[in-house]
Write a protein that holds these residues in place. Structure first.
Motif, PDB file in Angstrom:
ATOM      1  N   ARG A  54       0.818  -1.210   0.000  1.00  0.00           N
ATOM      2  CA  ARG A  54       0.000   0.000   0.000  1.00  0.00           C
ATOM      3  C   ARG A  54       0.858   1.269   0.000  1.00  0.00           C
ATOM      4  O   ARG A  54       0.344   2.383   0.074  1.00  0.00           O
ATOM      5  N   SER A 101       6.232   0.633  -2.058  1.00  0.00           N
ATOM      6  CA  SER A 101       5.773  -0.547  -2.786  1.00  0.00           C
ATOM      7  C   SER A 101       6.621  -0.743  -4.035  1.00  0.00           C
ATOM      8  O   SER A 101       7.001   0.226  -4.693  1.00  0.00           O
ATOM      9  N   ASP A 130       2.174  -3.307  -8.024  1.00  0.00           N
ATOM     10  CA  ASP A 130       0.774  -3.524  -7.676  1.00  0.00           C
ATOM     11  C   ASP A 130       0.465  -5.009  -7.577  1.00  0.00           C
ATOM     12  O   ASP A 130      -0.287  -5.580  -8.377  1.00  0.00           O
TER      13      ASP A 130
END
Length: 228
Positions: free
Chosen positions: A91, A133, A136
């Motif tokens: 996230r 991050s 995804d």
């Protein structure tokens, strides 16, 4: 002063892993950067070395306890430690080459590898963890992500790759994808090296590479051109 990386993890035996190989590993052996791993369970206070608990409010999975993680962070990075504190998290903000360059120019980084369902929000805020991050998608833990981050950083440290030109034209360094590369043999399965690359005309070669970068970026990552 060399780049000093500290990784807090439940699986310190995974390190250095690929970070100990090739030019990255040689850079470590030469003292250009260092890596310290810390076992999170060493800061547990019960005989079972518990580091997680069920999520408040219900739900699946387990959450890393804030007191245990805070104790580990404080031991690795006491007050006054200038290194940024990073939590590898799906996230988090996407990792960019610009952020990698910033980190490579600094004194190092303290990296927390998440596990289970996540990390208690209170320790993220109290210890000012920067969530990053690498894409995804979701991994089983933050160890592989930490290795990705460190390899991206360390290869930019002066002396690790050698000449600075080694990465000056790479993808994302100039906001576009890198142009195609070729090498001998001149002909491979009936396909020739583009004539411009063997012409000896460096001006034409530079223009060809620029055009190829634009074309590839437009086809594969048009969002990068929109940012320019």
């Amino acid at each position: 002063m060399s780049f000093s990386a500290a990784v807090i993890t439940l699986f310190p035996d995974l390190f250095p892993g690929p970070l100990g190989a090739s030019v990255i590993g040689r850079g470590m052996a030469d003292g250009l950067w260092s890596l310290q791993t810390t076992q999170l369970r060493d800061f547990a206070t019960d005989r079972h070395r518990t580091v997680d608990d069920t999520p408040s409010g219900g739900g699946a999975g387990m959450v890393l306890k804030p007191d245990i993680l805070a104790a580990a962070i404080d031991a690795v990075a006491p007050p006054g430690d200038p290194r940024p504190r990073i939590l590898m998290s799906p996230r988090g903000k996407p990792l960019t080459q610009a952020r990698v360059r910033e980190l490579a120019a600094g004194p190092g980084a303290v990296i927390v590898c998440g596990r289970f369902e996540g990390v208690d929000q209170r320790v993220i805020e109290a210890r000012q963890l920067e969530e990053i991050s690498i894409g995804d998608y979701v991994l089983a833990g933050g160890e592989v992500a930490a290795m990705v981050l460190l390899e991206a950083i360390v290869r930019l440290i002066p002396g690790v790759l050698g000449a600075a030109e080694s990465h000056a034209d790479e993808s994302f360094e100039n906001g576009m994808l890198e142009y195609p590369h070729y090498t001998r043999p001149q002909s491979f399965e009936g396909v020739e090296i583009p004539a411009v690359l063997t012409s000896g005309d460096h001006g034409k070669i530079a223009k060809w590479r620029q055009a190829q970068s634009v074309a590839l970026t437009l086809a594969r990552r048009p969002d990068l051109l929109e940012q320019k």
